[in-house]
Design an enzyme around this catalytic site. Structure first.
Site, mmCIF file in Angstrom:
data_model
loop_
_atom_site.group_PDB
_atom_site.id
_atom_site.type_symbol
_atom_site.label_atom_id
_atom_site.label_comp_id
_atom_site.label_asym_id
_atom_site.label_seq_id
_atom_site.Cartn_x
_atom_site.Cartn_y
_atom_site.Cartn_z
ATOM 1 N N ARG A 1 -35.357 9.813 -6.683
ATOM 2 C CA ARG A 1 -34.314 8.824 -6.409
ATOM 3 C C ARG A 1 -34.840 7.387 -6.509
ATOM 4 N NH1 ARG A 1 -31.442 7.187 -0.975
ATOM 5 N NH2 ARG A 1 -29.444 6.454 -1.766
ATOM 6 N N HIS B 1 -33.145 4.231 -8.521
ATOM 7 C CA HIS B 1 -32.784 2.958 -7.873
ATOM 8 C C HIS B 1 -33.613 1.791 -8.398
ATOM 9 C CE1 HIS B 1 -30.235 4.341 -4.230
ATOM 10 N NE2 HIS B 1 -30.083 5.162 -5.251
ATOM 11 N N ASN C 1 -30.098 1.116 -0.458
ATOM 12 C CA ASN C 1 -31.524 1.383 -0.248
ATOM 13 C C ASN C 1 -31.952 1.414 1.213
ATOM 14 O OD1 ASN C 1 -31.846 1.386 -3.042
ATOM 15 N ND2 ASN C 1 -32.440 -0.776 -3.136
ATOM 16 N N HIS D 1 -29.168 15.848 -7.722
ATOM 17 C CA HIS D 1 -28.697 16.221 -6.384
ATOM 18 C C HIS D 1 -28.821 17.722 -6.131
ATOM 19 C CE1 HIS D 1 -26.175 12.263 -5.778
ATOM 20 N NE2 HIS D 1 -27.484 12.051 -5.870
HETATM 21 C C1 HEM Z 1 -23.996 9.404 -9.980
HETATM 22 C C2 HEM Z 1 -24.105 8.475 -9.055
HETATM 23 C C3 HEM Z 1 -24.920 8.684 -7.820
HETATM 24 C C4 HEM Z 1 -24.506 8.428 -6.559
HETATM 25 C C5 HEM Z 1 -23.163 7.876 -6.116
HETATM 26 C C6 HEM Z 1 -25.607 8.805 -5.679
HETATM 27 C C7 HEM Z 1 -25.579 8.671 -4.304
HETATM 28 C C8 HEM Z 1 -26.525 9.200 -3.457
HETATM 29 C C9 HEM Z 1 -26.449 9.166 -2.031
HETATM 30 C C10 HEM Z 1 -25.326 8.512 -1.215
HETATM 31 C C11 HEM Z 1 -27.523 9.828 -1.553
HETATM 32 C C12 HEM Z 1 -27.867 10.068 -0.080
HETATM 33 C C13 HEM Z 1 -28.560 8.856 0.500
HETATM 34 C C14 HEM Z 1 -28.632 8.906 2.010
HETATM 35 O O1 HEM Z 1 -27.718 9.455 2.627
HETATM 36 O O2 HEM Z 1 -29.611 8.355 2.567
HETATM 37 C C15 HEM Z 1 -28.295 10.271 -2.674
HETATM 38 C C16 HEM Z 1 -29.466 10.986 -2.594
HETATM 39 C C17 HEM Z 1 -30.225 11.337 -3.676
HETATM 40 N N1 HEM Z 1 -30.002 10.960 -4.994
HETATM 41 FE FE1 HEM Z 1 -28.318 10.166 -5.709
HETATM 42 N N2 HEM Z 1 -26.637 9.275 -6.433
HETATM 43 C C18 HEM Z 1 -26.280 9.206 -7.751
HETATM 44 C C19 HEM Z 1 -27.066 9.528 -8.836
HETATM 45 C C20 HEM Z 1 -28.382 9.924 -8.740
HETATM 46 C C21 HEM Z 1 -29.309 9.985 -9.845
HETATM 47 C C22 HEM Z 1 -28.977 9.548 -11.269
HETATM 48 C C23 HEM Z 1 -30.489 10.448 -9.353
HETATM 49 C C24 HEM Z 1 -31.778 10.683 -10.069
HETATM 50 C C25 HEM Z 1 -31.881 10.964 -11.340
HETATM 51 C C26 HEM Z 1 -30.278 10.708 -7.945
HETATM 52 C C27 HEM Z 1 -31.203 11.266 -7.099
HETATM 53 C C28 HEM Z 1 -31.009 11.474 -5.751
HETATM 54 C C29 HEM Z 1 -31.887 12.275 -4.929
HETATM 55 C C30 HEM Z 1 -33.055 13.091 -5.427
HETATM 56 C C31 HEM Z 1 -31.407 12.163 -3.615
HETATM 57 C C32 HEM Z 1 -32.034 12.764 -2.361
HETATM 58 C C33 HEM Z 1 -33.115 11.799 -1.870
HETATM 59 C C34 HEM Z 1 -33.857 12.236 -0.613
HETATM 60 O O3 HEM Z 1 -33.581 13.308 -0.064
HETATM 61 O O4 HEM Z 1 -34.711 11.437 -0.188
HETATM 62 N N3 HEM Z 1 -29.018 10.344 -7.602
HETATM 63 N N4 HEM Z 1 -27.680 9.863 -3.831
#
Ligand code: HEM
Ligand code: NAG
Ligand code: NAG
Ligand code: NAG
Ligand code: NAG
Length: 321
Positions: free
Chosen positions: A63, A67, A95, A194
């Site tokens: 992630r 970002h 972030n 995800h």
């Molecule tokens: C399509 C639009 C996307 C949205 C709206 C989005 C939104 C989010 C949100 C809200 C979270 C949870 C954050 C939290 O609650 O602290 C999250 C987690 C995550 N996102 Fe996305 N995301 C998107 C695309 C992506 C992309 C493109 C990647 C990587 C290629 C990605 C990788 C991740 C990962 C791996 C997590 C888990 C991180 C952790 O557990 O530390 N996301 N995302």
């Protein structure tokens, strides 16, 4: 006369193209082959120990790369601390209290500096760590194009505007990725990230109480720990993939077919729109998902890199030299 002058022009143009290729050219998988041959071994070993003590870190590093790349390009701008009057991206809404892995990047940087000093950018370390985090949790591996340099600036406003929110509609998501040169298919493949990691109650609360396209059993279960009251259990975590949050597989898409996407934005990919067919494809074809994910990760890693003599190689990833 005319022809020799034309030849001269051509030579001049060719030289101009060559020198501009050196200054702004494409990234290359062999960029550090002679300047830091141990780089990839070092990165993998530090990421591997980080995951051994915190499995989720693989997801967090993936992630972090997203970002970074979506804000000014893949330039390690996300890593800069707020110091004095300098405002960085760490406190931007998407972030703050959410992005993890800064310490791991600093540990990798320290290990790399000890081996080959002043050569490797923080931006490339983030790209390699994302690849290794993905692969060590069971996902694909690939050769990462390298040669990015580090920014001397960061932009909190851009982080707030360019990173998509979990409340986004499908058309907003397609536009946000389109603005970065990524297609709707890239967006759907990258969202498969995800399949690993977690989200906080405050990011899925609205979905589990107000969305109609959600499996009722799934919603009920999530409501038992994420109450419909802002300020209560806001940071309680749920897996983005309800089944295997620590394994990079294609379950994410199968969950969407059952209306078990955790975020509103996740379920938007399978809600009667243009991405439905691709979601179905990935849910039954993990090889197609992995292949398209790798292609899209390389494309995302190519967003506006600083190359040649632009930017700098930071000595400390948290501060400009
Ligand atoms: C399509 C639009 C996307 C949205 C709206 C989005 C939104 C989010 C949100 C809200 C979270 C949870 C954050 C939290 O609650 O602290 C999250 C987690 C995550 N996102 Fe996305 N995301 C998107 C695309 C992506 C992309 C493109 C990647 C990587 C290629 C990605 C990788 C991740 C990962 C791996 C997590 C888990 C991180 C952790 O557990 O530390 N996301 N995302
Ligand atoms: C860099 O790391 C490699 C692989 O671990 C090792 O063989 C080499 O001796 C190291 N070089 C320096 C200067 O530390
Ligand atoms: C908050 O989370 C805890 C731990 O999961 C849970 O036991 C508790 O019921 C939740 N509180 C509310 C009000 O839902
Ligand atoms: C699934 O995706 C793969 C790779 O993009 C493609 O080759 C294949 O034709 C797709 N299959 C279907 C049923 O859409
Ligand atoms: C890097 O910079 C940060 C912020 O100034 C500082 O807290 C940290 O100690 C520095 N790390 C190293 C290894 O010098």
């Amino acid at each position: 006369m005319a022809s020799s002058s034309a030849t001269g022009h051509c030579l001049f143009l060719a030289l101009l193209l060559l020198s501009s290729a050196a200054a702004y050219g494409q990234l290359s998988t062999s960029f550090y082959a002679t300047s830091c041959p141990a780089l990839e071994t070092i990165v993998r070993s530090v990421v591997s120990s980080a995951i051994a003590s915190d499995t989720r870190m693989g997801a967090s590093l993936l992630r972090l790369f997203f970002h970074d790349c979506f804000v000014q390009g893949c330039d390690a701008s996300i890593l800069l601390d707020d110091v004095g009057t300098f405002v960085g991206e760490k406190t931007a809404f998407p972030n703050v209290n959410s992005v993890r892995g800064y310490d791991v990047i600093n540990n990798i940087k320290a290990a790399v500096e000890a081996n080959c000093s002043g050569v490797v950018s923080c931006a490339d370390i983030v790209a390699l760590a994302a690849r290794d985090g993905t692969n060590l949790l069971g996902g694909p591996t690939w050769s990462v194009p390298l040669g990015r340099r580090d920014s001397t600036t960061a932009n909190r406003n851009l982080a707030n505007s360019d990173l998509p929110s979990p409340a986004s509609s499908l058309s907003t998501l397609i536009t946000a990725f389109g603005n970065k040169g990524l297609s709707a298919q890239d967006m759907t493949a990258l969202s498969g990230a995800h399949t690993i990691g977690f989200a906080q109650c405050q990011n899925y609360r609205n979905r589990i109480y107000n969305d109609n396209n959600i499996n009722q059993q799934f919603a009920k279960q999530l409501r038992s720990t994420c109450p419909n009251t802002q300020g209560t259990n806001d940071t309680i975590l749920a897996g983005l993939d309800v089944q295997t949050q620590l394994t990079f597989d294609n379950d994410y898409y199968g969950n969407l077919l059952k209306n078990k996407g955790l975020l509103h934005s996740d379920q938007e990919l399978y809600n009667g729109g243009s991405q439905d067919a691709l979601v179905k494809n990935y849910s039954s074809n993990s090889a197609a998902f992995f292949a398209d994910f790798v292609t899209a990760m390389i494309k995302m890693g190519n967003i506006s890199p600083l190359t040649g003599t632009a930017g700098q190689i930071r000595a400390n990833c948290s501060v400009v030299n």
